[in-house]
Scaffold this active site. Structure first.
Site, mmCIF file in Angstrom:
data_model
loop_
_atom_site.group_PDB
_atom_site.id
_atom_site.type_symbol
_atom_site.label_atom_id
_atom_site.label_comp_id
_atom_site.label_asym_id
_atom_site.label_seq_id
_atom_site.Cartn_x
_atom_site.Cartn_y
_atom_site.Cartn_z
ATOM 1 N N GLY A 117 0.819 -1.216 0.000
ATOM 2 C CA GLY A 117 0.000 0.000 0.000
ATOM 3 C C GLY A 117 0.845 1.254 0.000
ATOM 4 O O GLY A 117 0.541 2.228 -0.699
ATOM 5 N N ASP A 118 1.915 1.238 0.765
ATOM 6 C CA ASP A 118 2.823 2.391 0.804
ATOM 7 C C ASP A 118 3.483 2.609 -0.557
ATOM 8 O O ASP A 118 3.641 3.750 -1.009
ATOM 9 C CB ASP A 118 3.901 2.204 1.873
ATOM 10 C CG ASP A 118 3.315 2.129 3.274
ATOM 11 O OD1 ASP A 118 2.304 2.808 3.535
ATOM 12 O OD2 ASP A 118 3.866 1.385 4.099
ATOM 13 N N ALA A 119 3.857 1.517 -1.217
ATOM 14 C CA ALA A 119 4.458 1.623 -2.543
ATOM 15 C C ALA A 119 3.441 2.202 -3.534
ATOM 16 O O ALA A 119 3.790 3.037 -4.374
ATOM 17 C CB ALA A 119 4.948 0.253 -3.014
#
Length: 141
Positions: A117-119
């Protein structure tokens, strides 16, 4: 937040974890009016909807309701993005919801989903700051 509003700078936030809207509802509620872009996954979105009394588990409706929450910077509309792992990414922008299919990856090729999700957020925002449209932002996410 106030600086972002005053200077018309984009302010984004990630729901980060399903329990945050339950245990940190008041601080989250105080930051939300500054948010131009909100990210989350399906579990975080549904937990937020429950904790904020949206009375729905439908991601399209949740995205629409989140987008409609009070917002300080009226010079830009709020964008709400919900990822769902291998399921389509839901984007609500300018009064419309759109789903984007996820490129399939064979299970044997997935080593670890931590940070996925962060990526996605990093890729999305990289295109956003360059002025790309939502389609390109999601594609890069």
């Amino acid at each position: 937040g106030e600086h972002a509003v005053k200077e018309n700078k984009c302010f984004s936030m990630n729901f980060s974890a399903p329990f945050l809207s339950q245990f940190f509802k008041d601080p989250m509620q105080s930051v939300l009016p500054y948010c131009d872009i909100l990210f989350g996954n399906e579990d975080e979105a549904r937990a937020f909807a429950k904790d904020f009394g949206f009375n729905t588990t439908d991601l399209h409706q949740i995205a629409q309701k989140v987008a409609a929450l009070p917002k300080k910077n009226t010079q830009r509309s709020r964008i709400v993005i919900f990822t769902q792992g291998a399921e389509p990414t839901v984007v609500f922008k300018d009064g419309k919801v759109k789903e984007y299919p996820v490129i399939p990856i064979a299970a044997k090729d997935i080593v670890d989903t931590n940070g996925a999700g962060d990526a996605f957020v990093g890729g999305f925002l990289a295109e956003y700051v360059l002025g790309a449209d939502s389609d390109k932002c999601v594609q890069n996410g």
